[in-house]
Structure formats: structure tokens, C-alpha cells
Design a protein around this motif. Structure first.
Motif: not given
Lengths: 245, 245, 245, 245, 245, 245
Positions: A96, A100, A103, A107-108, A123-124, A127-134
Motif C-alpha cells: 500500500x 501511494x 502515484x 503518472x503511471x 490489480x485488486x 482498485x482498493x486503494x483507489x489507484x487503478x487509474x495510475x
């Protein structure tokens, strides 16, 4: 002096203290514990589960012994959420923390775990941390945890995966997806720089230790509103130390 | 000793060094600079823009003077992205740092900025960082920046907004949305605790300073692949120091 | 007659009026201004920042001079958000306008910018506008802005990128990612059609001019609730015309 | 005859067979097992963790004994992912099954769990399953699991929460968020219908049993590509039956 | 006995009853109807539209004739949403049912439709159902619907697409994207298993039939709050049976 | 002169030409057609479906008659996607056009439709267009379409909904969710301004007409790659004019 406790979530009794020795200069002091019940290495959600109850127990003991923060030494963060419920000190997972910070540094980011089967796990997590777009990609090394040390090609494999992540997936930050890869970060950065890529490589262990110290020093810890103590009830087969409130 | 440079992005020459004085014990040393051109306070994207060119200039000078990291003292992070292009040392914005740490400390966070007009700004930031799924709400205090100090009701207003964020929006972490609120974090936590809420309140300034130190000490900085140097070209009306490579 | 003002956000004094000449037949009249301070071309977020303060100033002057809408001639939309705060007439950026129209003309669009370093910028824009699910890819041409005109291979490069976007990324709409590519849209569509692809190519400049006219003619402008005037305060080093309310 | 095995993930030895008795008419046969180690009820992620290792063990035994599918009787789905790694037969969690069916029966669903502390758990589940855009709200009853049976006001509380979910959050499907609420579904639908709302209420237990039968009868099971067997290694403190391949 | 009605949404009067014959052993009874007006096969949104009015009519008649659930035999689910408004019994589309079950059986699924032009349709469906984060890819077979039966290479093509989905897109569940591919599921699973992939292949027809039975048997149907009856009004050119309330 | 064709998708033969009369001054010429089969008003997905086949037919006839663009006069955009497959000229739906322009004019928009049952429809549209992050709320007026004209309280209701959207949901742009509300935009803006809100109100009809003209004048139309012609096949019960290619 911030007192950081390290929980090694495998039954191998791998000594992690040498890895954090260089961080003592920053006013940190360390303790360490191992799990008694659980797997020899963590390579599946099954392994994570079997490691986790003892991780929580170790976190409770560490808090009772005066540790100011606890870190679980596995990128899968086994037992971290449950330990946060059980104690009041910050409990950090390197997976985790690394995501962060990745990020924040670009950018990625891409993660290079040991095995292909870990792809959905990371990948999960993203998503759980809210960072799937990164998350640019998960590029597994296909090296089992317990073979990392003896495998002479580990660095070459990491470099190959790192290049694919940067050149094909447009990652600009990389995360070493296993504590077993610890210490290869600067060398990998250098090899990438020779190939024209200026990309930070995150070794999550020192980063997480320093982040734990940051929380201690700025007086922050996990919200009990978010991770409340478990309600009192009967538990069979598990014994936990009395809660320190 | 990690050398952290503080950039005050307003023309008021507000001295921020006393705010970070308590952090010196952690092996940190500080320098500070102000912008020459720009606004007296930052309350709009217009203000952010007019502050930003000088922020970048100050970051370049700081790097030339040996600073190991730079921090822009505004939750809107003006000039941070551009300064990352212009220099090689880490440049941190307290808004970005606070949001990522808030995401690590609980499930949902709320931001309490000065003015209602800042709501979209913080919502855009959350999306930009990838954290929109973690943002519970933006609950503005409706107090202009330059009135914070004289306004005797600021704490009461913050507490009211904090309670609304926790009780109605289910936030379990709070971010003080203006450096001007610095120092009210522990007191607000205490007042919330009296009302039954165990919720960390993030004062972004010390957190960002310690995060900058973490990056310096773990050898991490922003990816040049993500923030490459601006291509050489003619600029009129701006003068920048020669780049240090 | 709708009066549209064009702001050229570079110090090159590139005359854009011939580009919009064919649009006069639709009842439009044009004025134009240049920035005094800033870069010779826009290829970084640093360049965007240095262009933006003068862009805002030009928008304020244009409004004072009776323009009914203003357009900033750069796909990166520098200064657009801030100009919307400073004036009441619609201020449009061609990048934003093109992305929304691309989303209306097909299922997925790709952007072909000048340089690879612009990829994250356009990805952030798509997210900011809410259109990330419609962005197929960013396929940079790797041609610096100021070399577009002399480079004989520009069209071939664009066609190669366009085909990759359509055939590999499943884009069905393309956006020319630099005003410097203006005028190549129909030719690129034709070349794609020869290869079996019926895909609109968006040249953002005329599209944005006509969209500005649409807003003027339907009595729409940006919400002041969304872009309120900056609060009055001291600014050093910048001088702005008195606000027209 | 499809043979469905029910795993009760608490040490209370609550007999769930009467709840599924009415489903036998559909050609189903049931077996049941309890965990030996773990909590008396599941109300935290800590409880879920301590229940999960024995859940996995029970799933392995059930598969060895010829069960064709296994169901874990808790809306939090403890041990489900890990059991899927350990066995080849389908393993279903009622929380996951209920959310996907809720998404098929309307536009937005709400979950009514026992305690407020479960809100983030169900929000995370919705995100994990990819259904966050379909989750209207989590409206906790604030009744501890072991008090459900004796509490005479449970139905009134559920109805109040259901109305809030439908009238304020625009939910059009409801999920009873605890197996302990089992059997109240039709009555709650009726009470809502009297108030003008035609909204299905999902009692996840029968739904999950029938879904398990559907998988068995259509020859579907979880992908081993998604949930591969854990790699062979040393485990201390746990003993598992030999894998049936 | 649950009575399931099958609606064949093409004018070919293709007899689907033999396909569901094996499901009768599970206590199901079937009826079937065809559309009178509409296309010979469904390969476009145009085709879907022209099939849909008659689909709704058939659903209304089926309800009047005592069917307990209705299924529309096309992966594009034509008329399903509108039929849910017109009747009270559950109306299921195999595309929707398959996607939700795919999401339950693994981490990412791919759809293999007949034609490339269907890619956006299935991507929109995934978004509409909230499952876009679970969609690995759409890999069209490029075989027109009415050529499936005579085309000797269909299986080879499906296998090639399936391997690409699994090996390149990391799908771990596959959906046959046309009812015309019905019956190839187990064979495709077998061919993938020989190549080292344990991946379920969903033939949506039997799965949807059994899911319809599950709804009937657990007393669930679509929310009228979500799909209210159409308001009474004048319709020209269409005649519908009197509503059964 | 751009020739725009208006399709009225109800059997009421409502004459829409007076509504667009003021737009003729911008060089536009209009034609109009009605559907023969379908509903008297559109208030459900059922109504949309029954209107749509004739809408497509009218679009094909309009193209054959030389129209350069077609607009379907309903915020639900019935038949728009299918008409785009059937013709080559741009076909616009006012709902889609309004949402994209709303996203350009502010940060968050709300839609005020006639009936509560339309809420999910507009939420699905926003997701389909990729704009869900920009949708603040749907605030239905609860006035049936055919009662708008006689209902003396319509404006008061719209104002009440508009204030709720702005003050509670933080919308800064509003969309009138029914063509029947056409002409109330400026008055509603005025009433909001008196209450301190500077918020554009979008009347989608003139906006869509001008956007259609923009596409015609900039040579843009929908991608055939996105909306390919339907494959040739047998259709029963429908007759379509020969395609113009």
C-alpha cells in the motif's frame, strides 16, 4: 527515537534487521518478530490468509511492548487491515505504501511481482486503494520467492520486465513487487538510465519504514472510526493479549 | 541532515520557518523563499496561476543552492508540476501529499478548504491523483485566507464542518484545506474525540516536510520520464537560472 | 455577427487569421492577440504555465474590447480555466472542445500530439473532462512544434500514428493534437479511407471557433458559479485591466 | 441431485439446514459443517480473518467428501477467495452472489448490514466486484448479530433503513446484509409495497444455494487460471487434507 | 415446475427448444415464440432495434399465458429493458446474465462475438452493467451469424480468439458472444486445457435459463421501482395485449 | 445554408419549426418530419423503443432528400444510435449534445426531466457518454410531458428543482430534461440569478441545431467505423428506402 516493529509474515525466521540497519541513522530503533503458524513464503491469497492471524497477534504484542508503529514485511499486506482493527499504533503494509508513493512520483506505475498468479492481487490492491487509474501494468518476474536468492538471472529478468513496463506500458515509476527483491532498486534504476529511462524504482521496505516514522513524528495514526476495535466476543482456538487502550 | 526548502507562494513574505522548527530534531535543515510576483493569498485558480511562475523560479534557485527537496506551501500545489519539470530534486505539494496519506489512514477523507469556490479544485485534484473514490466530501469553512488569523470563530467553524464530514459524509480522515489552518490539527482531533469520533486530522505542512525527507533518505525523486526538462527554446519576459544537470 | 477573439499563446506572433478566414461566411468576425511574455512554442507544462498569465490578460482585454467569446490557440488549453474566472464571455480551449466532440462522433478517440512527453497531459485532460473511458490512446508524432512546417514527413508520420490508433487501439475518431497540424484533417481522413477506415479527423481550430459561435448564439456562457471572479486582493508584478461586470 | 455443502463460519454450531430445507424440492441435497477455531459471530475484518482458515479447511473436506459446490454462510464471504484456490468445486459467498443479482434486478441496490462499521467492508466489496456504480448506499441496522433473534424491533429497524435507502438513496433493490436476517425478505417487500415501493429484497442464502446449483448444472466452476492451487510449501500450525485433483 | 418462455428475436423461426431439452430434468418446462417483424439475424444496433418491439409483445403474451420468466435469445439483449417495463415476470438477457456470472467466476472476462462491429456494443454493455473493470477484451470471431453453422473453421477461430484473450489480455473467463456458438463451450474449455489454461467458457443460454429458474424459485423479480409500467397513452401502429396486473 | 432536418418522435405531429425559426438568421434551413407509428409522448424506455424504428426511417428519408444533418427531438435520443448506422449524415440527440456542452460550461451538471422514472435513464446516458463524474444529480419535475403546457406551476417546479440541484448537489450547469420545457431557459437563469446563482440553463433544442450546423460546416460526421451500415439481410415487417452511399 521512533520505535518501529517489523513483522516477518513467514515461518522462515528470515532476519530483516540488517536490511533496515542503514535507517537507524535517522533516529529509528527497530524490533522484529516472526509468525509461528503460517507459510514458508507468501505466493497466494491462501498463503496470505494463513500468515495473517499470527501477524495480527504480533502487532498486538508489539504495541504492548511499546512499539510506535508496525510494518508487515510482505507486498501483499497480509493481516494489515485486521491488525489496524486490533491495535492503535499505525500498521503499514509495504504494498500500500509503495503504491501511494509511486502515484506521487510519476503518472503511471508498474509492479513487478514474483509470479503471474499475483497479477489479480495487485490489480485488486490498486482498485482498493483507489489507484487503478495510475496502475500501468503488473509484469511478473516468474521467479518463486524462495528461489530469488539463488537465481543468478533475477536481475536480468527484472530489467527485462522493467523495460517492458516503461517502453510498452508507459510506466514512469516501478515497484519491486516482493520484499525479496529488496536492495536491487538503485541498480535497476542505473540499468534503466543507461537505456535512456529516468524512472524511480521503489524498494518498499525502507520507504515504508520511513513513512511509519513520518506518521509517528507527525502524530498521525489510522482512524479508529475506520478500523474500530473488534467487538468483544468468544473466540475459539485463538488467544490474544489483553487490549491496550 | 536533509535540506528541505520551503517556497511561500504569496507576496506577503509570511515566515513559515517557525512552523517547521519542531521538525529540526529529526535531522532536517530548512531554507525558505518567497515569490516576488503574484498574489497576497491563494483563493482561486487565477491566484494559483499568478503565483506559479515564481514558484518554479524559486525551486530552480533552491536546487542550485543545494536544497535536496522543495515544498510549495499551498494546498492547491501551484507550480508543483512545472517545477518538477524544471528541476531534479523532489518538489512536493502539501495537497497531493495529504490526500495520499489520508487515503492510507482510513477509507474516506474530507477536505476543509477556506472557500466554497475551492470545492471543484479539490475534487479535480482527487481525480487527478486517482483518489476520487476515497474523497468523501469537500466542506468549505467559508473564511477567506487573510481573515483566518483574526477570526475568533475559525475553530468552531472547522469543528462544525468536521462533524458534518464525519457524521453525514462518512469521512474517517480529515484534511485541513489551507496552510493557514496549520496547528489546529490536534485540537480538532481532541474536540472530535469528545464527540465520539476517532479521526485523524492532517496538517499537511509537517507531513509534507517529513515525506520530503523520506524521499531524500530513500533516494527517490520524481521520474524525469514523467516530468522531463522543458525543451530549450526562446522565452520572453522570464529569466531562469541555468539548469543544474 | 458573432465576434470571436483568438489568443495566440506564443511569442512568435504567428498570424492565425488566415486559418479562420473561411469561417467568416458563417457570420463570424475575428480579432486576434498575442502574448508578450512566454514561450516560442508550447511543449511542456512549464511552457503552458509561462504562457498562461498573458493569455488571461488578453482574454480580459478582448472582453473589454467587445469580443463575445475567446479561444486560446493551443491544444493544452493554457490559461483557459483562469481566464474563465477573470471574464464573463465564454473562453474555449481547442483541446477540451475537440475531446467532447470526438466523444459525440464515435466510441473511442485517440489524440496525436507532437511529443511523447505530452501523453500524460492529454490523459489528465481526458480524466479532467470526465472522458477517460472514451480515450483509446495518445499516439505522439515525435515532431517538435517548430519543426512541423519544414518537416516533409509530417503527414506520413501522422498517417502511421492514425493507423496504429485505429487498427490497434480501436479508435474511431482522431484528434490532431497540435494547432500546428491544422489543415491536415481532410487529407488524413482520405488516406485512412483508402485503407478501409471511415474515421473523422478533428482539426480543433475551426471546430472550436464554431462551438464558440454556438454558445454566443444560444446565449450560453461558463457558469460564474463554476468560475467565480477572483477575490479582490493585492497582486505584485501583474497589472490587469479593470473588470467589466 | 446437486450436492451443496454449507459452511457455517462461526463456532456457535448454528444449524442452517432448516433454512435450506425448502430448496430440497429443486433436486438439491445438502451437507453442513462448522468451524472449530474462530469467532462466535462475524462483525469485523478481524472476525472474518479468524474464521477464514477453518472455512478453507472445511471446503477442502467437503470437496473430498463429494460435495459439488460449497457456500460460506456470511455476507462478508470470509475465506471464499482462498477456498477457491484450495479446491476445484465452486465456492460461493452470499455477499458476492447477492450483489451481482441485485445489479441484474434493478439499477441501484443498497445493503442493510448489522453494524455501521461494516459500511466500508461492503463498499470495498462492491468495488472489488466492479459494482460500485450500482451501489446506492449501505444503511446499517445497528443491531449486533447475536442480538438479532431476541430483538423485537429488528423488523421495524430494517423497514426504516429500507425506506431510507429507497426514498433518499434511490435504491431499487435491497440486500439483507446478514444471514441472521434470513427469512425477512418477503415480509419486508410487503411492507414496502404498502408504502408504494415495488422493490425486491434479497435474502442471499437461498439465492446463493440456487446459484451454486446453476453452476453445477451448467458445468461451470471458478477458473483455476484465476484461483490457481497454492504452490506446495511448508506450512506450520495448519494441517490440510491431501488435495483432490 | 418452473415455466420459462424463450423468445427467439429473429424471423427465422429457429427452433431453440432442443437446446434447452437437457435442462428439463431440473424441473423446468419451456415454451417458445418468434418475432413476426424484424431481422433474420442480429448483427447491429439497427437489427436489435427492429427486433425489439416484437420481443416486448412476445413477453407480454408469455406472461398472459402463464410463463414465470422470459428469456430473449440474443447476447445483445434486444427489448429486454423495455419488456421489463411491460411485464412483471423476470425478463432476462443472456448477455447480461453471462457477464455477471463471468465476473463471479474469475477476475477478468473476454467476450467473443461474431463481428468486429459488435465490440463497442459489448463494451457499452459492460459499462452499463457496471462491469467495465472486469472486461478484459472483446475479441470478435469475424464470422457472420448466419454462416456459423456451415463454416467448418468456426471452432478454430474461437480457439484462436480465446487463446489471445487468455494469453494477451489476461482473461480468465470467456463468454461465447452469440447464441449461435451454443454448445461449443465444453469443447473450447478442453482445447484450452490442453494448452495449459483452466478457464471456464460460458454458453449463456443454459446459464440464463437456470438463472431465470433461480429467480422464480427464490421469489425474486425485477423491481417495478426500476422498470415501472409505461404510462397509459395513445400508441399508433402497435397493438399490445391488455396488461396483466 | 446548412439544411437541418428535425424528427419529431411522437405521433402528435407537434410542429417544432416555430421553435427553430430564430435560428434561421444563422444561415440555416429546416425541414421536419413526424413518426407514423409510436407513442404520443416519450416517458419510458418502452416509449423510446416504439418511436425509434420510425425515427430511423425518417432519418433515411431526410438523407435521401438532401438534409445535411438530422436531429431527434427527444432528450432520450430514441433511435439516434441506430439512425447513425443507417445513414451517413450526422444524427444528433439533444440529450447527448446537452450533456457534453454542460460538461464544457461548468464542473457538474444536473438534469431536470419530467418524471422520476427517467432518473436511471439519464444516469445511464451520462455513463454511456463517459460523463458520470460530471453528473451532479437528476431532479425530476414530476410533471407528465403532455401536461407541461397546461400546468401553470411548471416554472415554479423547475425553479425549485434547479435550486435544489445548485444548492444541495453543487450543480453549476442545468439541463432542461424535456424538449417540452423549451424556451424556459433564460427565465430560469434569471430567477436563479436573483437568488445569487450564476448558472447556465441549457435548452437543448437550439444548442443541438447549432451543433449540427457546426459539424456540417466543419466537415465532420459520425465515424462509419463506429456506426457501420447494417449488414444486408432479410427484414420482415419493415420497409426502408434504398441506402444512399
Amino acid at each position: 527515537m521512533a520505535h518501529i516493529h517489523l513483522i516477518v509474515p513467514t515461518v522462515t525466521e528470515f532476519n530483516s534487521l540488517p536490511l533496515v540497519e542503514p535507517l537507524k541513522q535517522f533516529g529509528l530503533t527497530f524490533s522484529q518478530s516472526f509468525i509461528t503458524n503460517g507459510p514458508a513464503s507468501i505466493e497466494s491469497e491462501f498463503d496470505e490468509l494463513l500468515a495473517a492471524p499470527d501477524v495480527v497477534l504480533r502487532a498486538m504484542e508489539a504495541e504492548a511492548n511499546g512499539a510506535e508503529a508496525a510494518i508487515v514485511l510482505c507486498m501483499g499486506n497480509p493481516g494489515v487491515a485486521q491488525a489496524r482493527e486490533a491495535v492503535k499504533i499505525p500498521v503499514l503494509g509495504p504494498g500500500e505504501t509503495a503504491m501511494h508513493h509511486a502515484a506521487m512520483l510519476g503518472h503511471k506505475f508498474s509492479v513487478i511481482p514474483t509470479l503471474a498468479r499475483r497479477r489479480p492481487t495487485y490489480e485488486h490492491h490498486a482498485r482498493h486503494y483507489g489507484l487503478e487509474s495510475r496502475l500501468a501494468s503488473v509484469r511478473p518476474a516468474n521467479v518463486p520467492v524462495l528461489e530469488i536468492e539463488q537465481n543468478p538471472k533475477v536481475f536480468d529478468v527484472l530489467l527485462e520486465r522493467a523495460r517492458a513496463a516503461v517502453e510498452q506500458d508507459h510506466a514512469d515509476v516501478l515497484i519491486l513487487g516482493c520484499i525479496g527483491f529488496s536492495g536491487l532498486d538503485r541498480r535497476l534504476e542505473g540499468a534503466l538510465r543507461e537505456r535512456g529511462h529516468d524512472v524511480p524504482v521503489i524498494d518498499a521496505l525502507p520507504l515504508t519504514v520511513l513513512t511509519a516514522a513520518t506518521l509517528v513524528r507527525s502524530g498521525l495514526r489510522h482512524a479508529k472510526n475506520a478500523y474500530p476495535y473488534p467487538p468483544e466476543k468468544i473466540y475459539k482456538g485463538y488467544e490474544f493479549p489483553k487490549r491496550k487502550e
